[in-house]
Design a protein around this motif. Structure first.
Motif, PDB file in Angstrom:
ATOM      1  N   ILE A   8       0.422 -16.419  37.149  1.00  0.00           N
ATOM      2  CA  ILE A   8      -0.202 -16.345  38.485  1.00  0.00           C
ATOM      3  C   ILE A   8      -1.172 -17.495  38.729  1.00  0.00           C
ATOM      4  CG2 ILE A   8      -0.012 -13.836  38.463  1.00  0.00           C
ATOM      5  CD1 ILE A   8      -3.151 -13.830  38.194  1.00  0.00           C
ATOM      6  N   ILE A   9      -1.334 -18.379  37.745  1.00  0.00           N
ATOM      7  CA  ILE A   9      -2.265 -19.509  37.932  1.00  0.00           C
ATOM      8  C   ILE A   9      -1.924 -20.333  39.174  1.00  0.00           C
ATOM      9  CG2 ILE A   9      -2.980 -21.732  36.953  1.00  0.00           C
ATOM     10  CD1 ILE A   9      -3.040 -20.436  34.219  1.00  0.00           C
ATOM     11  N   PRO A  10      -0.643 -20.660  39.429  1.00  0.00           N
ATOM     12  CA  PRO A  10      -0.335 -21.425  40.657  1.00  0.00           C
ATOM     13  C   PRO A  10      -0.675 -20.670  41.942  1.00  0.00           C
ATOM     14  CG  PRO A  10       1.495 -21.521  39.092  1.00  0.00           C
ATOM     15  CD  PRO A  10       0.553 -20.462  38.591  1.00  0.00           C
ATOM     16  N   SER A  11      -0.752 -19.340  41.857  1.00  0.00           N
ATOM     17  CA  SER A  11      -1.015 -18.529  43.052  1.00  0.00           C
ATOM     18  C   SER A  11      -2.488 -18.206  43.242  1.00  0.00           C
ATOM     19  CB  SER A  11      -0.224 -17.213  42.970  1.00  0.00           C
ATOM     20  OG  SER A  11       1.157 -17.454  42.861  1.00  0.00           O
ATOM     21  N   MET A  12      -3.334 -18.579  42.285  1.00  0.00           N
ATOM     22  CA  MET A  12      -4.760 -18.268  42.397  1.00  0.00           C
ATOM     23  C   MET A  12      -5.418 -18.892  43.623  1.00  0.00           C
ATOM     24  SD  MET A  12      -6.167 -18.208  38.457  1.00  0.00           S
ATOM     25  CE  MET A  12      -5.705 -16.867  37.342  1.00  0.00           C
ATOM     26  N   PRO A  13      -5.124 -20.173  43.947  1.00  0.00           N
ATOM     27  CA  PRO A  13      -5.713 -20.736  45.180  1.00  0.00           C
ATOM     28  C   PRO A  13      -5.288 -19.967  46.431  1.00  0.00           C
ATOM     29  CG  PRO A  13      -4.877 -22.481  43.771  1.00  0.00           C
ATOM     30  CD  PRO A  13      -4.394 -21.193  43.180  1.00  0.00           C
ATOM     31  N   TYR A  14      -4.056 -19.458  46.435  1.00  0.00           N
ATOM     32  CA  TYR A  14      -3.572 -18.669  47.572  1.00  0.00           C
ATOM     33  C   TYR A  14      -4.374 -17.385  47.719  1.00  0.00           C
ATOM     34  CZ  TYR A  14      -0.424 -15.755  50.354  1.00  0.00           C
ATOM     35  OH  TYR A  14       0.101 -14.916  51.304  1.00  0.00           O
ATOM     36  N   ILE A  15      -4.656 -16.718  46.592  1.00  0.00           N
ATOM     37  CA  ILE A  15      -5.456 -15.490  46.635  1.00  0.00           C
ATOM     38  C   ILE A  15      -6.875 -15.808  47.079  1.00  0.00           C
ATOM     39  CG2 ILE A  15      -6.374 -13.571  45.266  1.00  0.00           C
ATOM     40  CD1 ILE A  15      -3.940 -13.787  43.465  1.00  0.00           C
ATOM     41  N   LEU A  16      -7.421 -16.924  46.604  1.00  0.00           N
ATOM     42  CA  LEU A  16      -8.791 -17.306  46.953  1.00  0.00           C
ATOM     43  C   LEU A  16      -8.950 -17.609  48.437  1.00  0.00           C
ATOM     44  CD1 LEU A  16      -9.712 -19.549  43.888  1.00  0.00           C
ATOM     45  CD2 LEU A  16     -10.826 -17.422  44.539  1.00  0.00           C
ATOM     46  N   GLU A  17      -7.854 -17.984  49.108  1.00  0.00           N
ATOM     47  CA  GLU A  17      -7.928 -18.239  50.540  1.00  0.00           C
ATOM     48  C   GLU A  17      -8.297 -16.973  51.314  1.00  0.00           C
ATOM     49  OE1 GLU A  17      -4.290 -19.923  51.853  1.00  0.00           O
ATOM     50  OE2 GLU A  17      -4.496 -21.758  50.649  1.00  0.00           O
ATOM     51  N   GLY A  18      -8.066 -15.816  50.698  1.00  0.00           N
ATOM     52  CA  GLY A  18      -8.412 -14.560  51.348  1.00  0.00           C
ATOM     53  C   GLY A  18      -9.900 -14.286  51.388  1.00  0.00           C
ATOM     54  N   VAL A  19     -10.689 -15.039  50.611  1.00  0.00           N
ATOM     55  CA  VAL A  19     -12.143 -14.837  50.597  1.00  0.00           C
ATOM     56  C   VAL A  19     -12.731 -15.070  51.984  1.00  0.00           C
ATOM     57  CG1 VAL A  19     -14.338 -15.681  49.670  1.00  0.00           C
ATOM     58  CG2 VAL A  19     -12.364 -15.421  48.150  1.00  0.00           C
ATOM     59  N   GLY A  20     -12.245 -16.111  52.660  1.00  0.00           N
ATOM     60  CA  GLY A  20     -12.752 -16.413  53.993  1.00  0.00           C
ATOM     61  C   GLY A  20     -12.508 -15.269  54.973  1.00  0.00           C
ATOM     62  N   ILE A  21     -11.298 -14.688  54.931  1.00  0.00           N
ATOM     63  CA  ILE A  21     -10.970 -13.570  55.817  1.00  0.00           C
ATOM     64  C   ILE A  21     -11.849 -12.369  55.506  1.00  0.00           C
ATOM     65  CG2 ILE A  21      -9.165 -11.972  56.542  1.00  0.00           C
ATOM     66  CD1 ILE A  21      -8.713 -14.799  57.491  1.00  0.00           C
ATOM     67  N   THR A  22     -12.015 -12.077  54.223  1.00  0.00           N
ATOM     68  CA  THR A  22     -12.839 -10.942  53.802  1.00  0.00           C
ATOM     69  C   THR A  22     -14.272 -11.087  54.293  1.00  0.00           C
ATOM     70  OG1 THR A  22     -11.497 -10.497  51.841  1.00  0.00           O
ATOM     71  CG2 THR A  22     -13.773  -9.723  51.794  1.00  0.00           C
ATOM     72  N   LEU A  23     -14.867 -12.263  54.087  1.00  0.00           N
ATOM     73  CA  LEU A  23     -16.254 -12.481  54.491  1.00  0.00           C
ATOM     74  C   LEU A  23     -16.400 -12.519  56.016  1.00  0.00           C
ATOM     75  CD1 LEU A  23     -17.461 -15.122  51.866  1.00  0.00           C
ATOM     76  CD2 LEU A  23     -17.924 -12.668  51.929  1.00  0.00           C
ATOM     77  N   GLN A  24     -15.394 -13.050  56.708  1.00  0.00           N
ATOM     78  CA  GLN A  24     -15.451 -13.077  58.175  1.00  0.00           C
ATOM     79  C   GLN A  24     -15.474 -11.661  58.740  1.00  0.00           C
ATOM     80  OE1 GLN A  24     -12.348 -15.455  59.973  1.00  0.00           O
ATOM     81  NE2 GLN A  24     -12.740 -17.165  58.574  1.00  0.00           N
ATOM     82  N   ILE A  25     -14.590 -10.815  58.240  1.00  0.00           N
ATOM     83  CA  ILE A  25     -14.529  -9.433  58.729  1.00  0.00           C
ATOM     84  C   ILE A  25     -15.838  -8.714  58.440  1.00  0.00           C
ATOM     85  CG2 ILE A  25     -13.420  -7.181  58.391  1.00  0.00           C
ATOM     86  CD1 ILE A  25     -10.798  -8.684  57.895  1.00  0.00           C
TER      87      ILE A  25
END
Length: 218
Positions: A8-25
């Motif tokens: 899942i290492i290649p997908s970690m940046p993709y998961i981290l992109e969700g931080v912005g959505i989480t904090l915005q909400i």
């Protein structure tokens, strides 16, 4: 149990992109919930019984039912209720704001009642109008006292925002779930998502403690 995070290492940046959505909400819900909570708190301490009853009834509804139920009603029932489909992101912000407003109203009400009664009596003796008294004398003192509690509410919102995955919002949890479906490894991406939430909460907790110490010295 055999953990292997290499897949899942290649997908970690993709998961981290969700931080912005989480904090915005969480941030938008905190702002709107704060505004709504202030209005509800003022209604609860009002001498107009109808306003007090309505505010208490509102609070009992949103504190007495699960947040995930409120979210699903607003999202899935919006075509039936309003005639159009509310986007998942805004459905999340709306449901979180309405729910947070109910809890924040109790926090603010407690903060207002904790202000020394002499402040109000002095303002009334000087002929200060009720609106000016609340805006310039009572509420600023109340907000200072309840700021740590408001910070805790924001932290709670950040964690509870994970339920938006149920309506397809691309937050941290949704992205982790997608990675699990693509790699057939659910445990590792979910553990990584848990680590992200933990780090966010620790950072917010640290900020909250710093603010609280600052207020103590203020």
């Amino acid at each position: 149990m055999n953990l292997d995070f290499t897949g899942i290492i290649p997908s970690m940046p993709y998961i981290l992109e969700g931080v912005g959505i989480t904090l915005q909400i969480a941030a938008l819900a905190a702002v709107f919930g704060f505004i709504l909570g202030t209005l509800l708190a003022l209604c609860k301490i009002s001498k107009i019984k109808a306003l007090t009853w309505l505010a208490d009834f509102y609070t009992s509804i949103f504190r007495g039912t699960p947040l995930v139920l409120q979210l699903m009603i607003i999202y899935f029932a919006s075509p039936q209720l309003f005639g159009f489909q509310i986007e998942g992101y805004w459905a999340a912000v709306l449901s979180f704001s309405l729910n947070s407003g109910a809890y924040i109203s109790e926090i603010i009400r407690g903060g207002i009642l904790a202000v020394d009664k002499g402040q109000r009596e002095a303002a009334m003796a000087l002929g200060v109008p009720y609106t000016s008294m609340m805006a310039n004398i009572i509420l600023p003192q109340a907000y200072k006292n309840i700021l740590p509690a408001l910070m805790n509410e924001f932290i709670t919102l950040t964690k509870e925002s994970a339920i938006v995955t149920t309506i397809g919002v691309m937050d941290i949890m949704r992205r982790a779930y997608q990675v699990g479906g693509e790699t057939f490894q659910y445990l590792e991406p979910l553990l990584f998502a848990g680590l992200i939430y933990y780090v966010l909460v620790m950072i917010l907790t640290f900020i909250g403690k710093m603010v609280e110490k600052r207020l103590q010295h203020s």
